[in-house]
Design a protein around this motif. Structure first.
Motif, short mmCIF file in Angstrom:
data_model
loop_
_atom_site.label_atom_id
_atom_site.label_comp_id
_atom_site.label_asym_id
_atom_site.label_seq_id
_atom_site.Cartn_x
_atom_site.Cartn_y
_atom_site.Cartn_z
N LYS A 1 0.82 15.16 6.41
CA LYS A 1 1.68 14.91 7.07
C LYS A 1 0.86 14.52 8.12
O LYS A 1 1.40 14.50 9.28
N LYS A 2 0.27 15.77 8.80
CA LYS A 2 -1.09 15.54 9.79
C LYS A 2 -1.24 13.99 10.27
O LYS A 2 -1.79 14.01 11.86
N ASN A 3 -1.78 13.84 9.52
CA ASN A 3 -1.90 12.48 9.64
C ASN A 3 -1.82 11.23 9.37
O ASN A 3 -2.26 10.20 9.52
N TYR A 4 0.26 11.79 9.23
CA TYR A 4 0.95 9.80 9.71
C TYR A 4 0.83 9.44 10.86
O TYR A 4 0.41 8.06 10.44
N GLY A 5 0.10 9.64 11.63
CA GLY A 5 -0.19 8.56 13.06
C GLY A 5 -1.45 8.65 13.21
O GLY A 5 -1.44 7.02 13.61
N HIS A 6 -3.28 8.44 12.13
CA HIS A 6 -4.17 8.06 12.14
C HIS A 6 -3.42 7.21 10.95
O HIS A 6 -4.76 6.17 11.42
N TYR A 7 -3.12 7.30 9.60
CA TYR A 7 -2.33 6.29 9.14
C TYR A 7 -2.23 5.29 9.79
O TYR A 7 -2.09 3.72 9.58
N PHE A 8 -1.32 5.57 10.51
CA PHE A 8 -0.43 4.19 11.46
C PHE A 8 -1.40 3.25 12.29
O PHE A 8 -1.79 2.29 12.16
N ASP A 9 -2.21 3.90 12.90
CA ASP A 9 -3.41 3.39 13.57
C ASP A 9 -4.06 2.95 13.29
O ASP A 9 -4.57 1.71 13.09
N LEU B 157 0.75 -1.18 0.10
CA LEU B 157 -0.02 -0.43 -0.18
C LEU B 157 0.73 1.50 -0.33
O LEU B 157 1.82 1.55 0.69
N GLU B 158 0.76 1.62 -1.27
CA GLU B 158 0.74 3.81 -0.66
C GLU B 158 0.03 4.88 -0.31
O GLU B 158 -0.59 4.45 -0.99
N LEU B 159 0.76 5.22 0.33
CA LEU B 159 -0.29 6.39 0.47
C LEU B 159 0.06 7.98 -0.31
O LEU B 159 1.16 8.09 0.88
N GLY B 160 -0.26 8.04 -1.10
CA GLY B 160 0.32 9.38 -1.78
C GLY B 160 0.65 9.19 -3.19
O GLY B 160 2.40 8.41 -2.79
N THR B 161 0.27 9.44 -4.36
CA THR B 161 0.86 8.20 -5.39
C THR B 161 1.75 9.46 -6.24
O THR B 161 2.51 9.49 -6.79
N TYR B 162 1.43 10.39 -6.24
CA TYR B 162 1.70 11.85 -7.00
C TYR B 162 2.23 11.91 -8.67
O TYR B 162 1.07 11.38 -8.98
N THR B 163 2.97 11.65 -8.99
CA THR B 163 3.08 11.74 -10.53
C THR B 163 3.52 10.00 -10.88
O THR B 163 3.52 9.35 -11.51
N GLY B 164 3.67 9.21 -9.75
CA GLY B 164 3.45 7.62 -9.47
C GLY B 164 5.53 7.25 -9.91
O GLY B 164 5.49 5.61 -9.92
N HIS C 105 -1.79 -1.37 -4.29
CA HIS C 105 -2.74 -0.37 -4.42
C HIS C 105 -2.34 1.35 -4.02
O HIS C 105 -1.62 1.47 -3.20
N THR C 106 -2.41 1.61 -4.71
CA THR C 106 -1.51 3.61 -4.38
C THR C 106 -2.72 4.49 -4.44
O THR C 106 -3.89 4.55 -4.88
N VAL C 107 -2.69 5.29 -3.09
CA VAL C 107 -3.57 6.24 -3.24
C VAL C 107 -3.78 7.45 -2.61
O VAL C 107 -2.20 8.14 -2.35
N ASP C 108 -4.60 8.61 -4.27
CA ASP C 108 -3.93 9.92 -4.65
C ASP C 108 -5.14 10.79 -4.03
O ASP C 108 -6.56 9.93 -4.81
N ILE C 109 -5.09 12.32 -3.71
CA ILE C 109 -6.48 13.19 -3.76
C ILE C 109 -6.75 13.51 -4.76
O ILE C 109 -8.31 13.85 -5.44
N ALA D 27 -7.87 8.06 4.44
CA ALA D 27 -8.64 7.51 5.24
C ALA D 27 -9.77 6.59 4.70
O ALA D 27 -10.26 5.64 5.14
N THR D 28 -10.31 7.29 4.11
CA THR D 28 -12.06 6.54 3.59
C THR D 28 -11.45 5.23 2.71
O THR D 28 -12.29 4.56 2.59
N VAL D 29 -10.12 5.52 1.88
CA VAL D 29 -10.11 4.37 0.67
C VAL D 29 -9.91 3.53 1.75
O VAL D 29 -10.01 2.26 1.56
N ILE D 30 -8.85 3.24 2.99
CA ILE D 30 -8.13 2.37 3.33
C ILE D 30 -8.78 0.75 4.18
O ILE D 30 -8.66 0.59 3.54
N PRO D 31 -10.06 1.40 4.55
CA PRO D 31 -10.94 0.40 4.71
C PRO D 31 -11.72 -0.64 3.48
O PRO D 31 -11.69 -1.64 4.46
N LYS D 32 -11.33 0.45 2.63
CA LYS D 32 -12.46 0.03 1.44
C LYS D 32 -11.35 -1.38 0.74
O LYS D 32 -11.77 -2.00 0.61
N ILE D 33 -10.08 -1.38 0.68
CA ILE D 33 -9.44 -2.27 0.65
C ILE D 33 -8.89 -3.84 1.66
O ILE D 33 -8.72 -3.27 2.20
N LYS D 34 -9.45 -4.94 0.75
CA LYS D 34 -9.19 -5.98 1.34
C LYS D 34 -8.28 -6.65 1.81
O LYS D 34 -7.18 -6.65 0.58
#
Length: 215
Positions: free
Chosen positions: A140-148, A64-71, A88-92, A121-128
């Motif tokens: 960066k604000k949500n690093y700790g949340h993603y870890f949890d 899993l990658e959080l933050g795809t940018y240009t790939g 699985h890579t996630v980007d807004i 945070a919305t996408v992660i629970p949808k990936i099995k």
């Protein structure tokens, strides 16, 4: 501005004696810097090789990658997947997808990558399933949340990698001299160091990579 902690001559020397950037990623690197806002976010040569080698050592079946940018980093991570594995890579940002797909196809990894568009945070629970490797390079604000959200979905012996954990060197400054983002990163670093479920090492590569292993 490049997010590099090591002095330029040391970084240049390290790149000089590191496996060269392949032609696909070199082209993606150039196009990103020429045409895409925030080009300092791209992983680049040295970090790209580090990510590829770590992925090759871990050989994840699902990553899993959080933050795809240009790939760019997705190419590095996908090259280490076990046969049949998926990244699985996630980007807004959906607007860079044509660019991502072009270079993933050129690199021969397009079939190994699944792109998700939306808030992590919305996408992660949808990936099995579980993840043998997670790369966090998002807000960066949500690093700790993603870890949890992810720690219980990483099996024992699995890894997380967190980018920008030295944040321009600001993390060592007194709190009143840190930017808000540096303060978020410092709190994340303290959180990981205090968690007895993991062991970790900070590597001063580019803007700082933390390698986290679940016990």
């Amino acid at each position: 501005m490049q997010h590099i902690i090591t002095p330029d001559p040391i970084n240049f020397y390290a790149e000089q004696y590191t496996t060269p950037e392949d032609t696909v990623q070199a082209s993606l690197n150039r196009e990103t810097h020429a045409h895409v806002k925030g080009a300092q976010m791209i992983s680049g040569h040295l970090q790209g090789v580090v990510l590829q080698m770590l992925s090759q050592m871990i050989a994840p079946i699902q990553a899993l990658e959080l933050g795809t940018y240009t790939g760019y980093s997705a190419i590095s991570l996908a090259r280490g997947l076990k046969a049949g594995g998926k990244l699985h890579t996630v980007d807004i940002d959906p607007y860079l997808q044509e660019m991502r797909d072009k270079y993933w196809k050129e690199a021969g990894v397009q079939d190994r990558i699944v792109q998700h568009i939306g808030e992590a945070a919305t996408v992660i629970p949808k990936i099995k399933g579980d993840f043998n490797l997670v790369f966090i390079d998002a807000d960066k604000k949500n690093y700790g949340h993603y870890f949890d959200l992810l720690i219980d979905r990483i099996p024992g012996g699995g890894f997380m990698i967190a980018d920008n954990v030295l944040f321009h060197g600001e993390v060592i400054l007194p709190k009143d001299q840190q930017s808000n983002t540096a303060a978020y990163i410092h709190e994340f670093n303290k959180k990981i160091a205090a968690d007895d479920r993991v062991e970790q090492v900070i590597m001063p590569v580019r803007d700082g990579l933390m390698l986290i292993r679940k016990k």
